[in-house]
Design a protein around this motif. Structure first.
Motif, PDB file in Angstrom:
ATOM      1  N   LYS A  29       0.575  -2.614   2.149  1.00 22.40           N
ATOM      2  CA  LYS A  29       1.849  -2.364   2.313  1.00 22.40           C
ATOM      3  C   LYS A  29       2.915  -2.346   0.343  1.00 22.40           C
ATOM      4  N   HIS A  30       2.562  -3.180   0.276  1.00 21.00           N
ATOM      5  CA  HIS A  30       2.991  -3.291  -1.490  1.00 21.00           C
ATOM      6  C   HIS A  30       2.695  -2.177  -2.052  1.00 21.00           C
ATOM      7  N   TYR A  31       1.478  -1.123  -2.331  1.00 18.78           N
ATOM      8  CA  TYR A  31       1.366   0.383  -3.079  1.00 18.78           C
ATOM      9  C   TYR A  31       2.276   1.089  -2.670  1.00 18.78           C
ATOM     10  N   MET A  32       1.296   1.118  -0.856  1.00 21.48           N
ATOM     11  CA  MET A  32       2.710   2.119  -0.105  1.00 21.48           C
ATOM     12  C   MET A  32       4.596   2.105  -0.163  1.00 21.48           C
ATOM     13  N   GLU A  33       4.877   0.183  -1.053  1.00 19.23           N
ATOM     14  CA  GLU A  33       6.633   0.516  -1.272  1.00 19.23           C
ATOM     15  C   GLU A  33       6.607   1.162  -1.922  1.00 19.23           C
ATOM     16  N   MET A  34       5.974   0.338  -3.343  1.00 24.58           N
ATOM     17  CA  MET A  34       6.156   0.843  -5.005  1.00 24.58           C
ATOM     18  C   MET A  34       5.471   1.592  -5.232  1.00 24.58           C
ATOM     19  N   PHE A  35       4.552   2.533  -4.750  1.00 28.66           N
ATOM     20  CA  PHE A  35       3.938   3.752  -5.257  1.00 28.66           C
ATOM     21  C   PHE A  35       3.379   4.578  -4.637  1.00 28.66           C
ATOM     22  N   GLY A  36       4.642   4.700  -3.804  1.00 26.71           N
ATOM     23  CA  GLY A  36       4.705   6.141  -2.838  1.00 26.71           C
ATOM     24  C   GLY A  36       3.026   6.216  -1.924  1.00 26.71           C
ATOM     25  N   ALA A  37       2.134   5.202  -2.060  1.00 27.69           N
ATOM     26  CA  ALA A  37       0.789   5.320  -1.181  1.00 27.69           C
ATOM     27  C   ALA A  37       1.266   5.444  -0.437  1.00 27.69           C
ATOM     28  N   ASP A  38       0.382   6.755  -0.345  1.00 31.02           N
ATOM     29  CA  ASP A  38      -0.074   7.407   1.431  1.00 31.02           C
ATOM     30  C   ASP A  38      -1.233   6.140   2.523  1.00 31.02           C
ATOM     31  N   PHE A  39      -2.000   5.962   3.621  1.00 32.54           N
ATOM     32  CA  PHE A  39      -2.619   4.881   3.749  1.00 32.54           C
ATOM     33  C   PHE A  39      -2.874   5.752   4.993  1.00 32.54           C
ATOM     34  N   ILE A  40      -4.270   6.466   4.391  1.00 31.85           N
ATOM     35  CA  ILE A  40      -5.655   7.664   5.021  1.00 31.85           C
ATOM     36  C   ILE A  40      -6.208   6.774   5.770  1.00 31.85           C
ATOM     37  N   GLY A  41      -7.051   5.378   4.993  1.00 29.48           N
ATOM     38  CA  GLY A  41      -7.605   4.491   6.588  1.00 29.48           C
ATOM     39  C   GLY A  41      -8.874   5.259   6.934  1.00 29.48           C
ATOM     40  N   ILE A  42      -9.398   6.106   6.050  1.00 24.31           N
ATOM     41  CA  ILE A  42     -10.592   7.040   6.767  1.00 24.31           C
ATOM     42  C   ILE A  42     -11.948   6.459   6.281  1.00 24.31           C
ATOM     43  N   GLN A  43     -12.112   5.783   4.977  1.00 28.16           N
ATOM     44  CA  GLN A  43     -13.814   5.379   4.442  1.00 28.16           C
ATOM     45  C   GLN A  43     -13.497   3.512   4.083  1.00 28.16           C
ATOM     46  N   HIS A  44     -12.148   2.889   4.769  1.00 24.75           N
ATOM     47  CA  HIS A  44     -11.877   1.696   4.797  1.00 24.75           C
ATOM     48  C   HIS A  44     -10.433   1.210   5.165  1.00 24.75           C
ATOM     49  N   PRO A  45     -10.758   0.363   5.575  1.00 26.39           N
ATOM     50  CA  PRO A  45      -9.395  -0.073   6.696  1.00 26.39           C
ATOM     51  C   PRO A  45      -8.204  -0.105   6.076  1.00 26.39           C
ATOM     52  N   PHE A  46      -8.516  -0.151   4.614  1.00 26.45           N
ATOM     53  CA  PHE A  46      -7.088  -0.345   3.544  1.00 26.45           C
ATOM     54  C   PHE A  46      -7.197   0.830   2.313  1.00 26.45           C
ATOM     55  N   HIS A  47      -7.313   2.340   2.803  1.00 27.15           N
ATOM     56  CA  HIS A  47      -7.819   3.363   2.022  1.00 27.15           C
ATOM     57  C   HIS A  47      -6.199   3.717   2.069  1.00 27.15           C
ATOM     58  N   PHE A  48      -6.194   4.014   0.868  1.00 25.52           N
ATOM     59  CA  PHE A  48      -5.115   5.058   0.230  1.00 25.52           C
ATOM     60  C   PHE A  48      -5.302   5.753  -1.014  1.00 25.52           C
ATOM     61  N   MET A  49      -4.176   6.750  -0.221  1.00 26.59           N
ATOM     62  CA  MET A  49      -4.195   7.911  -1.235  1.00 26.59           C
ATOM     63  C   MET A  49      -2.697   7.774  -1.970  1.00 26.59           C
ATOM     64  N   ILE A  50      -2.658   8.981  -3.395  1.00 34.13           N
ATOM     65  CA  ILE A  50      -1.135   9.022  -4.251  1.00 34.13           C
ATOM     66  C   ILE A  50      -1.060   9.887  -4.536  1.00 34.13           C
ATOM     67  N   ASP A  51      -0.077  11.058  -3.888  1.00 34.72           N
ATOM     68  CA  ASP A  51      -0.299  12.478  -4.487  1.00 34.72           C
ATOM     69  C   ASP A  51       0.401  12.129  -5.891  1.00 34.72           C
ATOM     70  N   GLU A  52       0.113  14.363  -6.496  1.00 34.07           N
ATOM     71  CA  GLU A  52       0.744  14.500  -6.989  1.00 34.07           C
ATOM     72  C   GLU A  52       2.032  13.809  -7.659  1.00 34.07           C
ATOM     73  N   GLU A  53       3.352  14.014  -6.989  1.00 34.50           N
ATOM     74  CA  GLU A  53       4.421  13.886  -7.145  1.00 34.50           C
ATOM     75  C   GLU A  53       4.801  12.319  -7.493  1.00 34.50           C
ATOM     76  N   HIS A  54       4.035  10.968  -6.357  1.00 34.99           N
ATOM     77  CA  HIS A  54       4.048   9.745  -6.897  1.00 34.99           C
ATOM     78  C   HIS A  54       3.101   9.999  -8.175  1.00 34.99           C
ATOM     79  N   ALA A  55       2.321   9.907  -8.400  1.00 39.33           N
ATOM     80  CA  ALA A  55       1.685   9.611  -9.952  1.00 39.33           C
ATOM     81  C   ALA A  55       2.380  10.568 -10.749  1.00 39.33           C
ATOM     82  N   LYS A  56       2.883  11.293 -10.917  1.00 37.60           N
ATOM     83  CA  LYS A  56       3.749  11.326 -12.040  1.00 37.60           C
ATOM     84  C   LYS A  56       5.043  10.353 -11.828  1.00 37.60           C
TER      85      LYS A  56
END
Length: 71
Positions: A29-56
């Motif tokens: 939840k912290h990563y989602m709020e602070m860095f714009g991470a998206d929950f994807i939960g495919i390989q792990h219950p807390f699996h996330f992704m950060i896209d290009e826009e948020h990475a920049k």
């Protein structure tokens, strides 16, 4: 650390996209709020992704220096 990972992702041709696993739901939840991470939960219950826009945005806010020097 995310700024370094974003920079390496761009350097290696992945446009800044990052995937990771948070240690628990609170950290996810912290990563989602602070860095714009998206929950994807495919390989792990807390699996996330950060896209290009948020990475920049991360790279604009946080400074980083990478070195291959050994400590």
């Amino acid at each position: 650390m995310f700024a370094i990972a974003a920079n390496k992702s761009i350097e290696w041709g992945y446009d800044g996209i990052m995937y990771g696993f948070a240690a628990d739901e609170a950290l996810l939840k912290h990563y989602m709020e602070m860095f714009g991470a998206d929950f994807i939960g495919i390989q792990h219950p807390f699996h996330f992704m950060i896209d290009e826009e948020h990475a920049k945005k991360i790279m604009e806010v946080y400074t980083y220096e990478w070195t291959n020097d050994k400590i």
